[in-house]
Design a protein around this motif. Structure first.
Motif, mmCIF file in Angstrom:
data_model
loop_
_atom_site.group_PDB
_atom_site.id
_atom_site.type_symbol
_atom_site.label_atom_id
_atom_site.label_comp_id
_atom_site.label_asym_id
_atom_site.label_seq_id
_atom_site.Cartn_x
_atom_site.Cartn_y
_atom_site.Cartn_z
ATOM 1 N N ALA A 218 0.878 -0.973 -0.062
ATOM 2 C CA ALA A 218 -0.093 -0.098 -0.033
ATOM 3 C C ALA A 218 0.988 1.259 0.084
ATOM 4 O O ALA A 218 0.431 2.252 -0.699
ATOM 5 C CB ALA A 218 -1.061 0.043 1.218
ATOM 6 N N PHE A 219 1.934 1.205 0.836
ATOM 7 C CA PHE A 219 2.891 2.525 0.776
ATOM 8 C C PHE A 219 3.316 2.755 -0.720
ATOM 9 O O PHE A 219 3.281 3.609 -1.126
ATOM 10 C CB PHE A 219 4.195 2.102 1.681
ATOM 11 C CG PHE A 219 5.177 3.050 1.572
ATOM 12 C CD1 PHE A 219 5.056 4.335 2.053
ATOM 13 C CD2 PHE A 219 6.324 2.709 0.985
ATOM 14 C CE1 PHE A 219 5.991 5.358 2.041
ATOM 15 C CE2 PHE A 219 7.413 3.423 0.824
ATOM 16 C CZ PHE A 219 7.263 4.961 1.376
ATOM 17 N N THR B 6 1.323 4.741 -3.158
ATOM 18 C CA THR B 6 1.064 6.091 -2.506
ATOM 19 C C THR B 6 2.302 6.957 -3.175
ATOM 20 O O THR B 6 2.045 8.264 -3.107
ATOM 21 C CB THR B 6 1.094 6.243 -0.991
ATOM 22 O OG1 THR B 6 2.265 6.129 -0.579
ATOM 23 C CG2 THR B 6 -0.061 5.634 -0.376
#
Length: 256
Positions: A105-106, A109
């Motif tokens: 998920a990081f 971003t």
């Protein structure tokens, strides 16, 4: 005076990243930026991402980060033969299986570029950080790339200095034009394609902003750091990642 370190292309090589960050600290850099490609080809994708996050290093999305973040297919590259293509797919599959949900998920971003502006008493100097090129996350801009095309890309983004990674081959190049611009590849921390295989990064020294701009107001230095490469080679051989990537680190020849 301000010191800025720019790192790129760690490729899950934790020993190399630790050594480079220690060298940056010893040189008393004020800021650190990363141009991406945190993952693939060595067995520490989560540990590398964790260390980047712990140090709050602003990081761009590399093409390998994008592929892992969004489950994109592996597209074979024309420059790779069948054996290397097979090894590449296996190494990327290792990352897909190893990465944590949080770190995946990081990666999703991460931004595509960062622009920094340095104000001097008589002018501003704009520095653009990208992973590969101003127009693509996976375009190769080598030292012999057409100068007019590089100048055009920089003009489109209003950049005086362009700093890239992706090729794993470092250089500093003046781009001629109405005003001289500078194109830089900061090299690779974890998977150098240069003969010495040393971890490489860029150190930028910026003069006092209260002064007028001079040719030496921005100084660029490519730093090469020796690290425990045998630790990385051994860890790859003991992992499901193909030995091709261990052999690559031990060969010591220039590769495109």
């Amino acid at each position: 005076m301000l010191k800025i370190a720019v790192i790129s292309d760690i490729h899950a090589n934790l020993p190399a990243l630790k050594t480079v960050l220690n060298d940056i600290e010893n040189r008393r850099a004020d800021q650190v930026y990363c141009l991406g490609d945190l993952v693939d080809f060595a067995p520490w994708p989560n540990e590398v991402i964790d260390l980047i996050r712990q140090n709050r290093i602003p990081t761009l999305m590399g093409n390998h980060d994008e592929r892992i973040a969004f489950d994109l297919p592996v597209v074979p590259l024309l420059k790779h033969g069948p054996f290397e293509t097979q090894c590449r797919m296996a190494a990327i599959d290792f990352t897909r299986n190893a990465i944590t949900k949080e770190n995946k998920a990081f990666l999703a971003t991460l931004p595509r570029h960062i622009q920094l502006t340095f104000g001097f008493s008589d002018r501003d100097v704009r520095l653009l950080l990208v992973h590969a090129s101003p127009r693509s996350i996976d375009e190769y801009i080598y030292v012999d790339h057409d100068g007019e095309e590089v100048a055009s890309m920089m003009a489109e983004k209003n950049a005086d200095v362009l700093v890239m990674g992706h090729t794993h081959q470092s250089y500093i190049r003046a781009i001629p034009g109405p005003t001289v611009k500078t194109a830089i590849n900061c090299g690779s921390v974890g998977r150098s394609k240069e003969a010495d295989r040393l971890a490489t990064y860029l150190l930028i020294t910026v003069a006092d902003s209260k002064t007028a701009f001079r040719p030496d107001s921005l100084q660029f230095e490519l730093i090469k750091v020796d690290y425990k490469i045998e630790e990385t080679i051994g860890a790859i051989r003991q992992s499901p990642i193909p030995d091709f990537y261990a052999d690559f680190l031990s060969v010591g020849e220039v590769v495109k």
